[in-house]
Design a protein around this motif. Structure first.
Motif, PDB file in Angstrom:
ATOM      1  N   GLN A 256       0.831  -1.201   0.000  1.00 25.80           N
ATOM      2  CA  GLN A 256       0.000   0.000   0.000  1.00 25.80           C
ATOM      3  C   GLN A 256       0.865   1.251   0.000  1.00 25.80           C
ATOM      4  O   GLN A 256       0.581   2.217  -0.727  1.00 25.80           O
ATOM      5  CB  GLN A 256      -0.932  -0.014   1.215  1.00 25.80           C
ATOM      6  N   ASP A 257       1.927   1.254   0.765  1.00 26.26           N
ATOM      7  CA  ASP A 257       2.804   2.425   0.834  1.00 26.26           C
ATOM      8  C   ASP A 257       3.467   2.705  -0.516  1.00 26.26           C
ATOM      9  O   ASP A 257       3.607   3.867  -0.914  1.00 26.26           O
ATOM     10  CB  ASP A 257       3.879   2.222   1.908  1.00 26.26           C
ATOM     11  N   ARG A 258       3.870   1.660  -1.232  1.00 24.98           N
ATOM     12  CA  ARG A 258       4.503   1.867  -2.532  1.00 24.98           C
ATOM     13  C   ARG A 258       3.494   2.419  -3.542  1.00 24.98           C
ATOM     14  O   ARG A 258       3.833   3.280  -4.370  1.00 24.98           O
ATOM     15  CB  ARG A 258       5.100   0.553  -3.036  1.00 24.98           C
ATOM     16  N   ILE A 259       2.266   1.932  -3.478  1.00 22.02           N
ATOM     17  CA  ILE A 259       1.220   2.436  -4.369  1.00 22.02           C
ATOM     18  C   ILE A 259       0.929   3.902  -4.075  1.00 22.02           C
ATOM     19  O   ILE A 259       0.814   4.731  -4.991  1.00 22.02           O
ATOM     20  CB  ILE A 259      -0.049   1.577  -4.227  1.00 22.02           C
ATOM     21  N   VAL A 260       0.825   4.227  -2.800  1.00 19.78           N
ATOM     22  CA  VAL A 260       0.533   5.615  -2.414  1.00 19.78           C
ATOM     23  C   VAL A 260       1.666   6.541  -2.837  1.00 19.78           C
ATOM     24  O   VAL A 260       1.429   7.677  -3.270  1.00 19.78           O
ATOM     25  CB  VAL A 260       0.279   5.704  -0.894  1.00 19.78           C
ATOM     26  N   ASP A 261       2.894   6.076  -2.762  1.00 20.98           N
ATOM     27  CA  ASP A 261       4.024   6.914  -3.180  1.00 20.98           C
ATOM     28  C   ASP A 261       3.923   7.255  -4.668  1.00 20.98           C
ATOM     29  O   ASP A 261       4.157   8.414  -5.070  1.00 20.98           O
ATOM     30  CB  ASP A 261       5.347   6.193  -2.898  1.00 20.98           C
ATOM     31  N   LEU A 262       3.552   6.285  -5.503  1.00 18.36           N
ATOM     32  CA  LEU A 262       3.390   6.565  -6.927  1.00 18.36           C
ATOM     33  C   LEU A 262       2.224   7.520  -7.155  1.00 18.36           C
ATOM     34  O   LEU A 262       2.316   8.448  -7.971  1.00 18.36           O
ATOM     35  CB  LEU A 262       3.167   5.258  -7.703  1.00 18.36           C
ATOM     36  N   ALA A 263       1.114   7.322  -6.425  1.00 19.43           N
ATOM     37  CA  ALA A 263      -0.030   8.235  -6.555  1.00 19.43           C
ATOM     38  C   ALA A 263       0.348   9.648  -6.141  1.00 19.43           C
ATOM     39  O   ALA A 263      -0.048  10.626  -6.790  1.00 19.43           O
ATOM     40  CB  ALA A 263      -1.192   7.732  -5.705  1.00 19.43           C
ATOM     41  N   ARG A 264       1.122   9.772  -5.091  1.00 12.89           N
ATOM     42  CA  ARG A 264       1.543  11.100  -4.628  1.00 12.89           C
ATOM     43  C   ARG A 264       2.372  11.811  -5.701  1.00 12.89           C
ATOM     44  O   ARG A 264       2.152  12.988  -5.998  1.00 12.89           O
ATOM     45  CB  ARG A 264       2.352  10.987  -3.332  1.00 12.89           C
ATOM     46  N   ARG A 265       3.304  11.096  -6.300  1.00 12.58           N
ATOM     47  CA  ARG A 265       4.132  11.704  -7.338  1.00 12.58           C
ATOM     48  C   ARG A 265       3.301  12.073  -8.562  1.00 12.58           C
ATOM     49  O   ARG A 265       3.557  13.094  -9.212  1.00 12.58           O
ATOM     50  CB  ARG A 265       5.277  10.759  -7.711  1.00 12.58           C
ATOM     51  N   ALA A 266       2.299  11.252  -8.867  1.00 11.57           N
ATOM     52  CA  ALA A 266       1.426  11.547 -10.007  1.00 11.57           C
ATOM     53  C   ALA A 266       0.605  12.811  -9.769  1.00 11.57           C
ATOM     54  O   ALA A 266       0.500  13.683 -10.639  1.00 11.57           O
ATOM     55  CB  ALA A 266       0.506  10.360 -10.269  1.00 11.57           C
ATOM     56  N   VAL A 267       0.003  12.927  -8.584  1.00 21.55           N
ATOM     57  CA  VAL A 267      -0.810  14.094  -8.253  1.00 21.55           C
ATOM     58  C   VAL A 267       0.056  15.339  -8.159  1.00 21.55           C
ATOM     59  O   VAL A 267      -0.295  16.416  -8.679  1.00 21.55           O
ATOM     60  CB  VAL A 267      -1.587  13.856  -6.949  1.00 21.55           C
ATOM     61  N   ASP A 268       1.214  15.226  -7.512  1.00 27.32           N
ATOM     62  CA  ASP A 268       2.114  16.382  -7.390  1.00 27.32           C
ATOM     63  C   ASP A 268       2.549  16.890  -8.763  1.00 27.32           C
ATOM     64  O   ASP A 268       2.650  18.111  -8.985  1.00 27.32           O
ATOM     65  CB  ASP A 268       3.344  16.010  -6.560  1.00 27.32           C
ATOM     66  N   ALA A 269       2.788  15.976  -9.693  1.00 26.41           N
ATOM     67  CA  ALA A 269       3.234  16.379 -11.025  1.00 26.41           C
ATOM     68  C   ALA A 269       2.187  17.206 -11.745  1.00 26.41           C
ATOM     69  O   ALA A 269       2.521  18.089 -12.548  1.00 26.41           O
ATOM     70  CB  ALA A 269       3.585  15.144 -11.847  1.00 26.41           C
ATOM     71  N   LEU A 270       0.913  16.956 -11.467  1.00 28.85           N
ATOM     72  CA  LEU A 270      -0.161  17.680 -12.144  1.00 28.85           C
ATOM     73  C   LEU A 270      -0.367  19.083 -11.593  1.00 28.85           C
ATOM     74  O   LEU A 270      -1.018  19.910 -12.236  1.00 28.85           O
ATOM     75  CB  LEU A 270      -1.461  16.884 -12.036  1.00 28.85           C
ATOM     76  N   GLY A 271       0.130  19.357 -10.404  1.00 26.30           N
ATOM     77  CA  GLY A 271       0.068  20.713  -9.868  1.00 26.30           C
ATOM     78  C   GLY A 271      -1.315  21.149  -9.416  1.00 26.30           C
ATOM     79  O   GLY A 271      -1.642  22.343  -9.484  1.00 26.30           O
ATOM     80  N   LEU A 272      -2.120  20.224  -8.924  1.00 28.88           N
ATOM     81  CA  LEU A 272      -3.462  20.570  -8.446  1.00 28.88           C
ATOM     82  C   LEU A 272      -3.374  21.334  -7.124  1.00 28.88           C
ATOM     83  O   LEU A 272      -2.386  21.230  -6.393  1.00 28.88           O
ATOM     84  CB  LEU A 272      -4.300  19.309  -8.283  1.00 28.88           C
ATOM     85  N   ARG A 273      -4.451  22.079  -6.791  1.00 23.64           N
ATOM     86  CA  ARG A 273      -4.379  22.957  -5.617  1.00 23.64           C
ATOM     87  C   ARG A 273      -5.379  22.613  -4.519  1.00 23.64           C
ATOM     88  O   ARG A 273      -4.989  22.352  -3.385  1.00 23.64           O
ATOM     89  CB  ARG A 273      -4.554  24.414  -6.048  1.00 23.64           C
ATOM     90  N   ASP A 274      -6.680  22.625  -4.819  1.00 24.32           N
ATOM     91  CA  ASP A 274      -7.702  22.342  -3.794  1.00 24.32           C
ATOM     92  C   ASP A 274      -8.828  21.544  -4.436  1.00 24.32           C
ATOM     93  O   ASP A 274      -9.714  22.116  -5.088  1.00 24.32           O
ATOM     94  CB  ASP A 274      -8.263  23.650  -3.207  1.00 24.32           C
ATOM     95  N   CYS A 275      -8.820  20.229  -4.236  1.00 25.65           N
ATOM     96  CA  CYS A 275      -9.834  19.368  -4.859  1.00 25.65           C
ATOM     97  C   CYS A 275      -9.695  17.939  -4.346  1.00 25.65           C
ATOM     98  O   CYS A 275      -8.671  17.571  -3.775  1.00 25.65           O
ATOM     99  CB  CYS A 275      -9.696  19.367  -6.385  1.00 25.65           C
ATOM    100  N   GLY A 276     -10.726  17.145  -4.553  1.00 20.58           N
ATOM    101  CA  GLY A 276     -10.611  15.719  -4.332  1.00 20.58           C
ATOM    102  C   GLY A 276      -9.759  15.104  -5.427  1.00 20.58           C
ATOM    103  O   GLY A 276      -9.566  15.689  -6.494  1.00 20.58           O
ATOM    104  N   THR A 277      -9.230  13.903  -5.173  1.00 19.39           N
ATOM    105  CA  THR A 277      -8.461  13.193  -6.196  1.00 19.39           C
ATOM    106  C   THR A 277      -8.833  11.715  -6.209  1.00 19.39           C
ATOM    107  O   THR A 277      -9.250  11.157  -5.193  1.00 19.39           O
ATOM    108  CB  THR A 277      -6.938  13.310  -5.981  1.00 19.39           C
ATOM    109  N   HIS A 278      -8.663  11.125  -7.371  1.00 21.45           N
ATOM    110  CA  HIS A 278      -8.956   9.700  -7.572  1.00 21.45           C
ATOM    111  C   HIS A 278      -7.931   9.198  -8.578  1.00 21.45           C
ATOM    112  O   HIS A 278      -7.983   9.566  -9.750  1.00 21.45           O
ATOM    113  CB  HIS A 278     -10.384   9.545  -8.100  1.00 21.45           C
TER     114      HIS A 278
END
Length: 451
Positions: free
Chosen positions: A260-282
């Motif tokens: 789970q931690d490895r999956i979350v790390d990839l998701a974090r890098r994916a979301v951070d790369a998109l530069g989103l500010r205030d929203c839900g994510t999936h």
């Protein structure tokens, strides 16, 4: 702002109205099951005429200014970009100027490519000639996707160059039909002409889950607040129906903590790369052999169907209310780290009813949807509770649509919610339901099928 897609309107309205005065701008007809409660919960409900929708951002801005809105939000994939741009114009918290990166699959993949993130090989395509060229350069098999679609709509598997022309024509036809049904991007002009084709990578659920029956991908549910990503939990899946139509989502996903931690790390890098500010994510992630993973996509909104209600039931978090509080400037205690199955209070899942069996084969006989028959004649595990999401389902007595692989979730008959003691039980009960549905549902009469 309401449009088709996303969590059930009744759920999000009740949670939003508990935190603030709500003014509803409805770009899609309100589902009959919630129309009455929507008008009771909202200070106003406005359905603009078609002539006022050509400049959607201006429409949203004007309505927000008219009611003195302190926040504007949507839970529909098709309205994410318009609402984000309206919030920018109004000076309100929102997904931000980068919202299109989490909507247009071409821009999303290019962004992840620049950041060196793991994903399938891909090519943007805008014409049949582009698709032929991509099919010659990419290793097959390939998946053609509409760049602005949702719910696996217009997906086409291409196994040989001879299938390119037919796949292109079918995807274009499905996108046109989806637009007529209201399942289409609301803000970007001619979005139905944009596509991406990508290599189909080989998933392997058995390297990640201890028992059979799980699908080979998961989703990381989360939120971005002031530009910081907060993962909430992971949801697992049953295997998809060909080509890649989702059948069921289950919260939580039964994964070991290190996985789970490895999956979350990839998701974090994916979301951070998109530069989103205030929203839900999936964020959806494909799972492969020997710990390999590939990004499927990220959305700048919460997961659709019953993902949000599942999280509320299992982890006690009202994500809708929490996001509303954050957008209004109130302090919110987001989870300090991703929640695990050990912290779950039971499990919950949502099942999309499609006219296919457990192996993806079409039902041999047309059936009529009847939830009363389902609840009365199918025996589930002790303590399991099954309900139907009325606003996302056909009325009892309706003929179940024939499953169309290209149309994906557009051919669903119903959406069911199941609560159980644990995720294993949800998975097994869903398998029972899928196997039993063609047996317990009444057969459609010839005159019903012809209508």
């Amino acid at each position: 702002m309401h449009a088709k897609g996303g969590p059930p309107l009744g759920h999000v309205l009740s949670r939003t109205a508990a935190r603030a005065e709500v003014h509803l701008l409805a770009l899609s007809a309100l589902p009959p099951a919630v129309a009455g409660s929507a008008r009771r919960l909202c200070a106003s409900v406005v359905t603009p005429a078609g002539a006022h929708r050509s400049d959607l951002v201006s429409l949203i801005v004007a309505r927000a200014e008219a009611v003195g809105a302190d926040a504007v939000l949507t839970f529909s994939e098709y309205a994410v970009v318009a609402v984000a741009e309206a919030c920018e114009a109004l000076g309100l918290a929102g997904a931000g100027g980068a919202s299109a990166l989490a909507r247009d699959k071409r821009l999303m993949r290019r962004t992840w490519q620049r950041h060196g993130l793991s994903q399938p090989e891909f090519r943007p395509v805008g014409t049949e000639a582009d698709l032929h060229a991509a099919a010659r350069s990419l290793p097959g098999p390939l998946l053609l996707k509409a760049a602005w679609s949702a719910g696996s709509t217009a997906h086409q598997i291409i196994r040989s160059p001879h299938e390119v022309s037919a796949a292109w024509a079918r995807s274009c036809d499905v996108m046109a039909e989806s637009a007529r049904l209201g399942y289409a991007e609301l803000h970007v002009a001619e979005a139905d002409a944009d596509y991406v084709v990508e290599q189909i990578v080989t998933g392997t659920a058995s390297d990640w889950f201890d028992e059979p029956g799980w699908g080979d991908y998961v989703s990381v549910e989360g939120v971005v607040a002031n530009g910081t990503f907060h993962p909430v939990c992971l949801s697992g899946r049953m295997p998809t129906v060909e080509p890649f139509t989702e059948r069921a989502s289950i919260t939580p996903a039964l994964l070991a903590r290190d996985a789970q931690d490895r999956i979350v790390d990839l998701a974090r890098r994916a979301v951070d790369a998109l530069g989103l500010r205030d929203c839900g994510t999936h964020t959806e992630i494909k799972l492969g052999a020997d710990g390999s993973m590939w990004l499927i996509e990220t959305a700048a909104r919460f997961g659709g169907a019953m993902t949000v209600p599942q999280i509320e039931e299992v982890f006690g978090l009202d994500l809708v209310g929490m996001l509303v509080d954050h957008l209004l400037g109130h302090p919110v205690a987001w989870p300090e780290q991703v929640l695990t199955p050990a912290q779950a209070r039971g499990a919950a899942g949502s099942l999309v009813v499609l006219a296919v069996d457990g192996r993806g084969r079409a039902w041999p006989v047309r059936k009529v949807w009847d939830f009363r028959a389902v609840s009365a004649d199918i025996t589930l595990s002790r303590g399991s509770r099954l309900s139907v999401v009325e606003e996302s389902s056909l009325a009892d007595g309706s003929v179940v649509p024939v499953y169309d692989p290209a149309a994906g979730a557009n051919t669903m008959a119903a959406l069911c919610l199941l609560s159980a003691a644990d995720a294993r039980t949800v998975l097994r009960d869903f398998e029972t339901l899928v196997d039993a549905l063609p047996r317990v549902l009444p057969a459609a009469q010839p005159e019903e099928v012809s209508v």
